[in-house]
Design an enzyme around this catalytic site. Structure first.
Site, mmCIF file in Angstrom:
data_model
loop_
_atom_site.group_PDB
_atom_site.id
_atom_site.type_symbol
_atom_site.label_atom_id
_atom_site.label_comp_id
_atom_site.label_asym_id
_atom_site.label_seq_id
_atom_site.Cartn_x
_atom_site.Cartn_y
_atom_site.Cartn_z
ATOM 1 N N SER A 63 0.928 -0.895 0.016
ATOM 2 C CA SER A 63 -0.036 0.140 0.226
ATOM 3 C C SER A 63 0.603 1.378 -0.250
ATOM 4 O O SER A 63 0.280 2.647 -0.026
ATOM 5 C CB SER A 63 -1.223 0.132 1.769
ATOM 6 O OG SER A 63 -1.980 -0.920 1.130
ATOM 7 N N GLY A 118 -4.686 -2.192 -0.395
ATOM 8 C CA GLY A 118 -3.506 -1.600 -1.704
ATOM 9 C C GLY A 118 -3.563 -0.153 -2.114
ATOM 10 O O GLY A 118 -4.042 0.336 -1.290
ATOM 11 N N CYS A 132 -9.513 -2.045 3.956
ATOM 12 C CA CYS A 132 -8.312 -0.957 3.376
ATOM 13 C C CYS A 132 -9.074 -0.878 1.669
ATOM 14 O O CYS A 132 -10.227 0.390 1.966
ATOM 15 C CB CYS A 132 -7.290 -1.257 3.967
ATOM 16 S SG CYS A 132 -6.062 0.543 3.280
ATOM 17 N N PHE A 142 -7.003 7.877 1.480
ATOM 18 C CA PHE A 142 -8.835 7.860 0.974
ATOM 19 C C PHE A 142 -9.373 7.701 1.657
ATOM 20 O O PHE A 142 -9.282 6.835 2.393
ATOM 21 C CB PHE A 142 -8.433 7.142 -0.819
ATOM 22 C CG PHE A 142 -7.634 7.737 -1.516
ATOM 23 C CD1 PHE A 142 -8.149 9.529 -2.730
ATOM 24 C CD2 PHE A 142 -6.003 7.710 -1.371
ATOM 25 C CE1 PHE A 142 -7.261 9.627 -3.629
ATOM 26 C CE2 PHE A 142 -4.734 8.448 -2.672
ATOM 27 C CZ PHE A 142 -5.694 9.367 -3.553
ATOM 28 N N HIS A 185 -6.398 -2.246 9.677
ATOM 29 C CA HIS A 185 -5.862 -3.682 9.035
ATOM 30 C C HIS A 185 -5.863 -4.566 10.098
ATOM 31 O O HIS A 185 -5.290 -4.163 10.672
ATOM 32 C CB HIS A 185 -4.173 -3.387 8.990
ATOM 33 C CG HIS A 185 -4.230 -2.512 7.431
ATOM 34 N ND1 HIS A 185 -4.046 -3.559 6.386
ATOM 35 C CD2 HIS A 185 -3.889 -1.689 7.445
ATOM 36 C CE1 HIS A 185 -3.904 -2.534 5.527
ATOM 37 N NE2 HIS A 185 -4.157 -1.049 5.824
ATOM 38 N N GLU A 226 -5.647 -7.439 10.270
ATOM 39 C CA GLU A 226 -4.542 -9.111 9.549
ATOM 40 C C GLU A 226 -3.414 -7.599 10.580
ATOM 41 O O GLU A 226 -2.194 -8.969 10.948
ATOM 42 C CB GLU A 226 -4.858 -9.173 8.993
ATOM 43 C CG GLU A 226 -3.063 -8.633 8.080
ATOM 44 C CD GLU A 226 -3.882 -6.638 7.479
ATOM 45 O OE1 GLU A 226 -3.350 -5.729 7.013
ATOM 46 O OE2 GLU A 226 -5.486 -6.445 7.829
#
Length: 390
Positions: free
Chosen positions: A49, A228, A256, A301, A350, A352
């Site tokens: 990302s 990403g 995300c 964003f 996130h 994870e």
């Protein structure tokens, strides 16, 4: 050229910092962003990302624990540049296999050290994220500033295909297989399919260019979109894929970038944040449970959706499920049917997070519950149809 040659950092508004070269020597450009984590720099560096971004670490001392081969979130370092105040001279950790500076040099990542990262961060908070250049090759400020202003901007950039896998692969379930998930790689982190496989999921990781036919070919119980880089408004193919999946009633979970694309698929807009959320200490309220989670973020964003009430979409009723407590940014979306049953959901942060925190790991269990409900519904519908035919 000496190992720690003089280097300069120049922002597109002309603000300049003088320091020493750190990592590879040379010149680099990208979007200047700051990360507030005091640890987890290895996971940050290898997060896709961060493609085309220059990361400023707000913690003053970076590199203490070195680098190892177990913690990377991808096969390489993705940041365009790295900015630290005081790099560790000698790493000290039993798992360390090389220093951070050596890893940056080996992978050609240009960095700078010995600058006031506090002042730089405050400047970005006041003026917003902007383009930046770092150079130890040419320390002429005016010349570097000209090249910074000629470099590409993040707004309007479609970058997910540049970081995605080119070939599909499978991370098999650990133990008994419970579900099959089609995971579209938009910059997926290593720990994401690992956490799904630990829950009995066969994870089919698919390229960013995948179509609905590619997804259906793996006969998934659920669809997943990863994190990403880039501007979600510049992405169309994945939005169309997601809409096709929602039309078919496939349960969806997005993280995300996957949250932003979910928002676009539901008809919401997206916008660029002034300086974004990056780090591992962001407080988020889960409105479905009333609990506050400390979460890991990396996004510039956000989804433009109403914080109150629901929005009718072609696929069901959409609501904001999570909100950032610092600035009320949308941090999650839910899609429910007319009866109020959950069909799909996403979060901006996130769950994870390999470097922690782990407050939001339950979302993978929520995805399993959702797929289990859908399997039950399908079984009941099939049984009802069979009974009706008799």
């Amino acid at each position: 050229m000496p190992r720690h040659a003089p280097a300069i950092l120049v922002l597109e508004d002309g603000r300049t910092f003088h320091g020493r070269s750190y990592g590879a020597e040379g010149e680099t450009f990208g979007e200047a962003v700051f990360s507030t984590g005091m640890t987890g720099y290895q996971e940050t560096l290898t997060d896709p990302s961060y493609h085309r971004q220059v990361v400023i670490m707000t913690a003053p001392h970076v590199g203490n624990t070195g680098m190892n081969d177990e913690d990377p979130e991808s096969s390489r370092i993705w940041v365009s540049g790295f900015v630290v105040r005081d790099p560790a001279r000698v790493p000290s950790n039993w798992r360390s296999q090389r220093s951070l500076g050596d890893a940056l040099r080996e992978q050609g990542v240009v960095g700078i050290s010995d600058i006031d990262t506090r002042a730089l961060t405050r400047h970005l908070r006041e003026r917003g994220a902007m383009r930046v250049g770092i150079s130890s090759a040419d320390t002429t400020v005016a010349a570097l500033l000209e090249r910074v202003r000629a470099s590409g901007e993040m707004a309007g950039a479609n970058l997910s295909e540049a970081v995605s896998t080119t070939n599909a692969y499978v991370i098999p379930a650990v133990g008994t297989r419970r579900f099959t998930v089609a995971a579209v790689d938009l910059g997926i982190k290593t720990n994401t399919p690992r956490m799904m496989s630990e829950r009995g999921i066969d994870v089919h990781v698919l390229p960013a260019t995948s179509t609905i036919d590619d997804v259906l070919a793996v006969q998934p119980d659920g669809l997943f979109f990863s994190n990403g880089p880039g501007d979600p408004a510049a992405t169309t193919g994945q939005v169309e894929l997601l809409q096709a999946a929602l039309e078919r009633g496939i349960p969806y979970f997005g993280i995300c970038f996957g949250n932003q694309l979910f928002g676009r698929a539901l008809g919401f807009g997206t916008y660029k944040l002034k300086y974004g959320h990056r780090g591992i200490n962001q407080p988020v309220l889960d409105r479905t449970t009333g609990k506050v989670e400390v979460t890991a973020h990396n996004h510039g964003f956000a989804v433009d959706a109403p914080l109150e009430g629901s929005t009718t979409t072609p696929y069901g009723e959409a609501t904001v499920s999570h909100v950032c407590l610092n600035d009320d940014v949308v941090e999650g979306l839910e899609l429910r049917d007319a009866g109020g049953a959950l069909k799909s959901f996403s979060v901006q942060y996130h769950p994870e997070a390999a470097a922690g925190p782990h407050d939001a790991a339950y979302l993978f269990d929520r995805f399993c519950d959702l797929m289990g409900l859908d399997t039950t519904r399908s079984s009941l519908a099939s049984h009802s149809t069979t009974e009706g035919e008799r």
